[in-house]
Design an enzyme around this catalytic site. Structure first.
Site, mmCIF file in Angstrom:
data_model
loop_
_atom_site.group_PDB
_atom_site.id
_atom_site.type_symbol
_atom_site.label_atom_id
_atom_site.label_comp_id
_atom_site.label_asym_id
_atom_site.label_seq_id
_atom_site.Cartn_x
_atom_site.Cartn_y
_atom_site.Cartn_z
ATOM 1 N N THR A 42 0.811 -1.226 0.000
ATOM 2 C CA THR A 42 0.000 0.000 0.000
ATOM 3 C C THR A 42 0.840 1.270 0.000
ATOM 4 O O THR A 42 0.445 2.272 -0.590
ATOM 5 C CB THR A 42 -0.927 -0.008 1.249
ATOM 6 N N ASP A 113 1.141 -6.363 -4.599
ATOM 7 C CA ASP A 113 0.345 -6.400 -3.373
ATOM 8 C C ASP A 113 0.858 -7.633 -2.649
ATOM 9 O O ASP A 113 1.061 -8.686 -3.266
ATOM 10 C CB ASP A 113 -1.141 -6.569 -3.744
ATOM 11 N N SER A 114 1.096 -7.545 -1.354
ATOM 12 C CA SER A 114 1.796 -8.659 -0.692
ATOM 13 C C SER A 114 0.960 -9.936 -0.665
ATOM 14 O O SER A 114 1.489 -11.008 -0.401
ATOM 15 C CB SER A 114 2.241 -8.262 0.712
ATOM 16 N N SER A 115 -0.345 -9.834 -0.971
ATOM 17 C CA SER A 115 -1.151 -11.056 -1.068
ATOM 18 C C SER A 115 -0.677 -11.919 -2.238
ATOM 19 O O SER A 115 -0.953 -13.116 -2.287
ATOM 20 C CB SER A 115 -2.626 -10.707 -1.286
ATOM 21 N N THR A 145 1.467 -4.955 3.950
ATOM 22 C CA THR A 145 1.324 -5.400 5.340
ATOM 23 C C THR A 145 0.662 -6.777 5.456
ATOM 24 O O THR A 145 0.869 -7.473 6.443
ATOM 25 C CB THR A 145 0.470 -4.393 6.147
ATOM 26 N N ASP A 146 -0.136 -7.148 4.427
ATOM 27 C CA ASP A 146 -0.936 -8.372 4.569
ATOM 28 C C ASP A 146 -0.089 -9.609 4.862
ATOM 29 O O ASP A 146 -0.459 -10.436 5.693
ATOM 30 C CB ASP A 146 -1.779 -8.611 3.306
HETATM 31 N N1 ASN Z 1 -2.992 -5.295 0.499
HETATM 32 C C1 ASN Z 1 -1.877 -4.522 0.953
HETATM 33 C C2 ASN Z 1 -0.642 -5.399 0.832
HETATM 34 O O1 ASN Z 1 -0.416 -6.227 1.665
HETATM 35 C C3 ASN Z 1 -2.094 -4.056 2.364
HETATM 36 C C4 ASN Z 1 -1.094 -3.035 2.889
HETATM 37 O O2 ASN Z 1 0.021 -2.942 2.466
HETATM 38 N N2 ASN Z 1 -1.483 -2.214 3.849
HETATM 39 O O3 ASN Z 1 0.101 -5.261 -0.120
#
Ligand code: ASN
Length: 596
Positions: A42, A113-115, A145-146
């Protein structure tokens, strides 16, 4: 005018066109270098069709316009772009500790996106750190963050014999938005990575630095998104940045840093729930499954009235699947206080202590990929604390501070009794005492200081650590002892010197070898400066010193300030032994990898 510029960039000035147009700085300060690897998340996302997605090639330019994250005037004054030759170099304003943090941004393509991250992405990050390890003082990984807790855990195991900080961070709101947490998170991570030798994979978020393999994401809607339920933060960034040195993990190693990218993907997480069927468990444990984290109840419990379930678990462990017992609770540890816990030991599960499921899963992935270990050795490794991911058994803990006679005497004479004051005295006295003991090679005195709970890695008033002193004096045994206690080879004293520089200067060959073996290296600037030193040693035919410089990793081809190499100088003055030595060691080349 030349002399007023940052010393490491003086030589480059003659060809720097911008130099003539700016006022040079008057007092050069210490610089640290940090590599920022931007993987996505993000922090660098923008809105497209009403959803957030990463935006490529945008971060560097927007950071360049933020004065808290880039000091353009300093960059101009010190010919930063010219010297580093890259437009992804930025520099922070002067820190409270009078340090400049110069950072390069290496952006991945595509940004993720870390997902979307997989074990291959962890491997790529690990390899990039390994390749650039010697060129930087620390590393910051920008990451979504995910799955950040998974990546942080995995990297903590993959990075073997780590001696420098690797800090993952990101944000909940993009850095391009007016109210965001990205700027603070990036700034805090950079300041810590550039100023403190914390030899760990960490995660920095919302003013706190955590051990990477202890965290879990607990909140999708708050800036305070992470929690480290079983270990207090390694550092807090409030009015001051305070490092909790007693908690910092030390590698206790005399081996060089390396990254192991072999990871086993046949691992999984299974969460127990009331009424789970034996068929579900059986299906989950089928080949190719090799390692499972079973998330159990409370302190590691499972139903003891379900022989069907327990039989499936036992069959799997008998056939060689490693099953770790970790609790579903956010906080606390697996113990054997209940009959419902003991049945899992009987079924062959390994107690996961207070490991997070993220840490246990990535540890399995790392351990199961070790080709040279048999099943028993892998099981043993899983139950051991490898990187501070689980708390040690507190039985037999070290002496309490108030037990120390030395501290008691001082406390009495100063009429002090409370624990905090005692600790303050200990911490104030330790560095000079430990350095004095290191000077005379007194391991027993150091041992006594350690028993008081003192940290033997801290520097004295000049930033000199016991390892600096032991290296200067050539006390090989003591150097070994301190390294085993986790002393860092990357500590710099107020003159910017590391223990390796000291051992070279005072010609302690064996100490140089040991420090090199542990991963010590000259900085990029020291390697630059080495040419002139080598020429002067060559001129005087000083073979002993030339050999030590070569052992320490200096490039024997490096020209001195006037463009001549050491071998040319030795030839010119007829020092033929030096010529022969240098000719033999000419291939010892060094280069900066990033940007190649
Ligand atoms: N969906 C985002 C990720 O993990 C969430 C984030 O970074 N806050 O890439």
């Amino acid at each position: 005018r030349n002399a007023q510029l940052h010393p490491c960039r003086r030589r480059k000035l003659s060809s720097c066109s911008s130099f003539e147009h700016v006022e040079p700085i008057t007092s050069p300060c210490a610089e640290a270098r940090v590599l920022v690897i931007n993987t996505g998340g993000t922090i660098g996302m923008t809105l497209h069709d009403d959803v957030l997605a990463p935006k490529a090639n945008a971060l560097v330019n927007s950071l360049r316009k933020l004065p808290i994250l880039h000091d353009e005037l300093y960059a101009q004054q010190t010919c930063l772009y010219h010297y580093y030759g890259s437009d992804n170099t930025l520099v922070l304003p002067l820190s409270k500790n009078n340090k400049r943090i110069v950072y390069n941004i290496l952006e991945y393509n595509p940004l993720l996106d870390s997902s979307n991250m997989t074990t291959d992405d962890w491997g790529r990050i690990g390899k990039d750190i390994e390749r650039n390890y010697e060129s930087y003082d620390g590393f910051v990984i920008l990451h979504g963050t995910d799955t950040m807790a998974y990546t942080a855990s995995a990297l903590s195991f993959m990075c073997e014999h780590l001696g420098k900080p690797i800090i993952l961070t990101g944000s909940q709101v993009p850095i391009y938005e007016m109210r965001n947490d990205g700027r603070d998170n990036l700034l805090g991570a950079l300041l810590i990575a550039g100023q403190f030798v914390i030899p760990e994979v960490c995660l920095y978020f919302y003013n706190k630095l955590y051990r990477g393999n202890r965290v879990t994401k607990v909140d999708a809607g708050s800036f305070n998104a992470f929690s480290s339920p079983n270990l207090p933060p390694l550092a807090t960034a409030e009015v001051d940045i305070t490092i909790n040195w007693d908690t910092v993990w030390r590698a206790n190693t005399t081996t060089k840093f390396q990254v192991s990218t072999d990871l086993n993907r046949n691992v999984g997480l299974l969460r127990l729930f009331p009424g789970i069927t034996a068929d579900t468990v059986k299906a989950f444990l089928q080949p190719p499954m090799e390692g499972v984290v079973l998330e159990t109840y409370g302190s590691g419990n499972a139903p003891d009235n379900r022989p069907d379930l327990l039989e499936q678990l036992k069959r799997a462990t008998d056939s060689g699947v490693i099953i770790m017992n970790c609790t579903q609770c956010l906080r606390g540890t697996v113990s054997t206080s209940y009959a419902t816990g003991k049945v899992l030991i009987d079924a062959g599960l390994i107690a996961g202590g207070d490991m997070t499921p993220e840490a246990a899963l990535s540890k399995l992935s790392y351990v199961l990929a070790k080709k040279n270990l048999d099943l028993n050795a892998k099981k043993k490794m899983m139950s051991q604390n490898l990187r501070g991911e689980m708390s040690a058994d507190l039985a037999g803990a070290k002496l309490c501070l108030t037990d120390s006679r030395f501290i008691q005497v001082i406390a009495k004479s100063l009429s002090i009794s409370c624990k905090e004051e005692l600790e303050a005295i200990r911490d104030a006295l330790t560095p000079p005492l430990a350095c004095a003991a290191a000077k005379i090679g007194d391991i027993e005195a150091l041992e006594a200081l350690k028993e008081m709970g003192s940290n033997l890695c801290l520097g004295d008033y000049d930033g000199r650590t016991p390892l600096h002193v032991a290296a200067s004096e050539g006390h090989l045994k003591l150097v070994q002892y301190l390294l085993r206690l986790g002393a860092t080879v990357y500590a710099k004293d107020r003159y910017g010197d590391t223990p390796l520089c000291n051992a070279v200067r005072f010609r302690h060959k064996e100490v140089v070898k040991l420090l090199r073996q542990t991963g010590a290296h000259f900085s990029r600037d020291e390697l630059e400066e080495a040419g002139t030193e080598l020429c002067s040693l060559a001129a005087s035919g000083d073979l002993e010193a030339l050999e030590i410089w070569s052992l320490a990793g200096a490039d024997m081809n490096k020209p001195g300030y006037d463009g001549h190499t050491a071998v040319q100088v030795a030839q010119a003055v007829g020092k033929m032994e030096a010529v022969a030595f240098l000719a033999k060691h000419m291939n010892n080349k060094h280069k900066t990898v990033f940007g190649d």
